[in-house]
Design an enzyme around this catalytic site. Structure first.
Site, PDB file in Angstrom:
ATOM      1  N   LYS A 151       0.832  -1.207   0.000  1.00 42.80           N
ATOM      2  CA  LYS A 151       0.000   0.000   0.000  1.00 42.80           C
ATOM      3  C   LYS A 151       0.872   1.265   0.000  1.00 42.80           C
ATOM      4  O   LYS A 151       1.932   1.298   0.633  1.00 42.80           O
ATOM      5  CB  LYS A 151      -0.910  -0.030   1.227  1.00 42.80           C
ATOM      6  CG  LYS A 151      -1.945   1.081   1.281  1.00 42.80           C
ATOM      7  CD  LYS A 151      -2.847   0.876   2.492  1.00 42.80           C
ATOM      8  CE  LYS A 151      -3.886   1.984   2.656  1.00 42.80           C
ATOM      9  NZ  LYS A 151      -4.761   1.737   3.811  1.00 42.80           N
ATOM     10  N   SER A 226      -9.420   2.240   2.596  1.00 41.74           N
ATOM     11  CA  SER A 226      -8.409   2.960   1.856  1.00 41.74           C
ATOM     12  C   SER A 226      -7.399   2.074   1.134  1.00 41.74           C
ATOM     13  O   SER A 226      -6.598   2.562   0.340  1.00 41.74           O
ATOM     14  CB  SER A 226      -7.658   3.898   2.799  1.00 41.74           C
ATOM     15  OG  SER A 226      -6.974   3.190   3.821  1.00 41.74           O
ATOM     16  N   SER A 250     -10.261  -0.350   6.453  1.00 42.34           N
ATOM     17  CA  SER A 250      -9.503  -0.077   5.239  1.00 42.34           C
ATOM     18  C   SER A 250      -8.918  -1.296   4.558  1.00 42.34           C
ATOM     19  O   SER A 250      -8.512  -1.227   3.403  1.00 42.34           O
ATOM     20  CB  SER A 250      -8.370   0.918   5.545  1.00 42.34           C
ATOM     21  OG  SER A 250      -8.896   2.173   5.872  1.00 42.34           O
TER      22      SER A 250
END
Length: 584
Positions: A151, A226, A250
């Site tokens: 990420k 996210s 997320s």
């Protein structure tokens, strides 16, 4: 004295030059202001353009470097269809080289990215690392030769952590995060970084810097956030293993939207050292890193690989608890609590059906399922969570966004995130006849003192104790519930729907490990039943949440599995049981 003042004022008004001076000054000030704004905006656009040119060149360089002449398409496809345990075995046996596997996934990742925009940047030294692994005789490490996607906000040495903000384009990491360092020690090859929503504050996935990421199952829909880039890349087949982080869902929301598995451990079971957060210092909802993959076996393998002495030495804040395999493989029948919906009653028919189907399948497999009623969840959703999340009154968000162009979805949320207490009270009062629930959430008092913050943290602790007490009274081992109230929604025509995240961030508040497993897909009947539920809702905000779930036929639907703190192995065991009895 008064006559002097009157005379002076009259002289000022009679002086014909003053209006001209005033107007000229005003025009000058406005010109400077507009000019400065224009210049700043142009500088912003140039930086974005320059970054994306560099990004495209880096991606093209990777494409040019792919040496696949000795491997035909069928060989590449065969690599991509291997499970993580199968892949690691073939790498260790020498049937595959680290370079072959890396290039197969690089090729697939670039193809997936071309359709849904999920990669921010390739990791520059990935090929060199794979070549180095192939040159050694010792094939050590549980993840030897495995490509891993990371990420965007997790540190990779020499790469920027941007949060989708231009101001952080030169926020270069001085060293790898602990979790990346341990992955490398286990033989993994980090190869790309993946996209996030701006400031990580959305269940969509877009920002002005890298653009919007789409769902690989349906490009008109969100991949979640996210960790949306991670889920989209894995869901599209471009990565076999990814690392995200989770402060309110997320990891779990994107995994649910994209039809993969995602796991949020107890905070600090895995190291958080070395990732960039949008709200440092936020207390109450605790953040953690976690793995994302196609199946539960892959999650288990990476947890085993990470929970090793290397991690405990690199980050002494992580308790030295290795993976307890005996708990995960236990055959003892489980007593599983379950519920179909929270008090908010926002779960779409597909989500409640998923829990029912899973419950019945688990019962047939010999497990004991009992109805579980969470305590006072409305109090947690409307009072504790908002006060913890916005304890600083939105000051951190305002600071982060200063001088930045806001993504349209974040821009729509900004008033809620940064609104003053006075305007919250006004908006809350106006909304009371329309939506008492939303009014209550808007009207809560912002935390103005350290004393206020401490009182909210006391409320959180009391709620955690109450939830634990209810769990103990039910005498359950683990918990089964909806992953989220809705399936992946269409981007077009939808804005922020913060009420939905309560289904996941409640377990960040409690700090319980939780993961999601896909079990079914949305059916035509689910979609038809949704109309009836929408029509029964009086609250317009509730209707809006459910309306965005319309038309999601064939989109994946997951259930959420939960265990007590530090019982990751029990949570993963339930996830494996669910995956086994509910093969999609």
């Amino acid at each position: 004295m008064s006559d002097f003042v009157v005379d002076f004022c009259w002289d000022v008004l009679e002086d014909s030059r003053l209006p001209l001076v005033f107007c000229t000054t005003l025009v000058g000030v406005l010109t400077v202001y507009v000019g400065r704004k224009f210049y700043t905006r142009q500088q912003y656009k140039r930086k974005v353009q320059r970054k994306n040119e560099e990004r495209q060149k880096a991606l093209q360089d990777v494409l040019k470097s792919l040496d696949t002449d000795d491997k035909d398409i069928s060989d590449i496809n065969e690599i991509l269809t291997l499970t993580l345990p199968q892949l690691t075995q073939q790498l260790k046996d020498g049937q595959l080289s680290a370079v072959q596997v890396l290039q197969a996934y690089q090729k697939k990742a670039l193809a997936v990215h071309g359709g849904i925009n999920c990669i921010t940047e390739p990791i520059p030294n990935a090929l060199a690392r794979a070549q180095e692994l192939d040159s050694t005789d010792q094939k050590s490490g549980l993840l030897y030769g495995v490509p891993v996607s990371i990420k965007d906000n997790i540190n990779i040495k020499g790469m920027a952590n941007t949060l989708g903000l231009v101001k952080y384009l030169e926020n270069y990491a001085e060293e790898d995060s602990v979790i990346v360092r341990v992955l490398k020690k286990q033989g993994a090859v980090p190869f790309v970084k993946t996209n996030v929503p701006q400031l990580l504050f959305d269940i969509g996935c877009g920002n002005p810097l890298f653009g919007t990421t789409l769902n690989p199952r349906d490009p008109t829909r969100s991949p979640g956030g996210s960790s949306g880039g991670e889920a989209a890349l894995i869901g599209g087949g471009g990565s076999i293993l990814g690392i995200g982080n989770d402060v309110g869902g997320s990891i779990r929301i994107p995994a649910h939207f994209c039809g993969i598995c995602g796991f949020k451990p107890t905070a600090n079971r895995l190291s958080k050292k070395g990732y960039f957060t949008a709200a440092p210092g936020q207390q109450g909802l605790v953040s953690t890193c976690g793995p994302m993959a196609r199946d539960v076996d892959s999650l288990v393998l990476v947890m085993k690989a990470l929970l090793v002495p290397d991690m405990f030495q690199l980050d002494p804040l992580v308790p030295p608890i290795p993976f307890r395999h005996e708990i995960y493989i236990s055959k003892r029948p489980l007593k599983i609590g379950y519920f179909l919906d929270w008090e908010l009653a926002l779960a779409a028919p597909a989500l409640t059906r998923a829990v029912k189907v899973t419950k019945e399948a688990l019962e047939k497999a010999g497990h004991n399922l009992v109805l579980f009623q969470p305590p006072k969840s409305d109090h947690a959703f409307q009072d504790i969570i908002p006060k913890c999340l916005l304890a600083d009154g939105g000051e951190t968000i305002r600071s982060r966004m200063s001088g930045e162009m806001a993504d349209p979805r974040l821009k729509a949320m900004m008033p809620y995130l940064t609104m003053s207490y006075f305007w919250r009270k006004v908006v809350g009062f106006l909304l009371k006849p329309i939506s008492p629930r939303v009014s209550r959430g808007m009207s809560h008092r912002l935390l103005r003192t350290i004393y206020d913050l401490w009182q909210r943290l006391v409320e959180r602790e009391e709620y955690v104790r109450e939830f634990l007490s209810t769990w103990e009274e039910a005498d359950i081992d683990v918990l089964l519930c909806p992953a989220f109230p809705i399936p992946a929604f269409k981007y077009k025509g939808t804005r922020a729907i913060p009420e939905t995240t309560y289904y996941t961030n409640i377990f960040n508040l409690l700090n319980f490990p939780a993961g999601v497993v896909p079990v079914t897909k949305v059916t035509e009947e689910d979609d038809r039943l949704l109309d009836d539920i929408i029509g029964s809702k009086k609250d317009p905000f509730d209707r809006n949440v459910l309306k965005v779930a319309k038309g999601a036929v064939d989109m994946p639907v997951a259930v959420q599995c939960v265990a007590l703190p530090w019982q990751e192995e029990a949570c993963l065991r339930l996830m494996k049981e669910v995956e086994t009895v509910c093969k999609m």
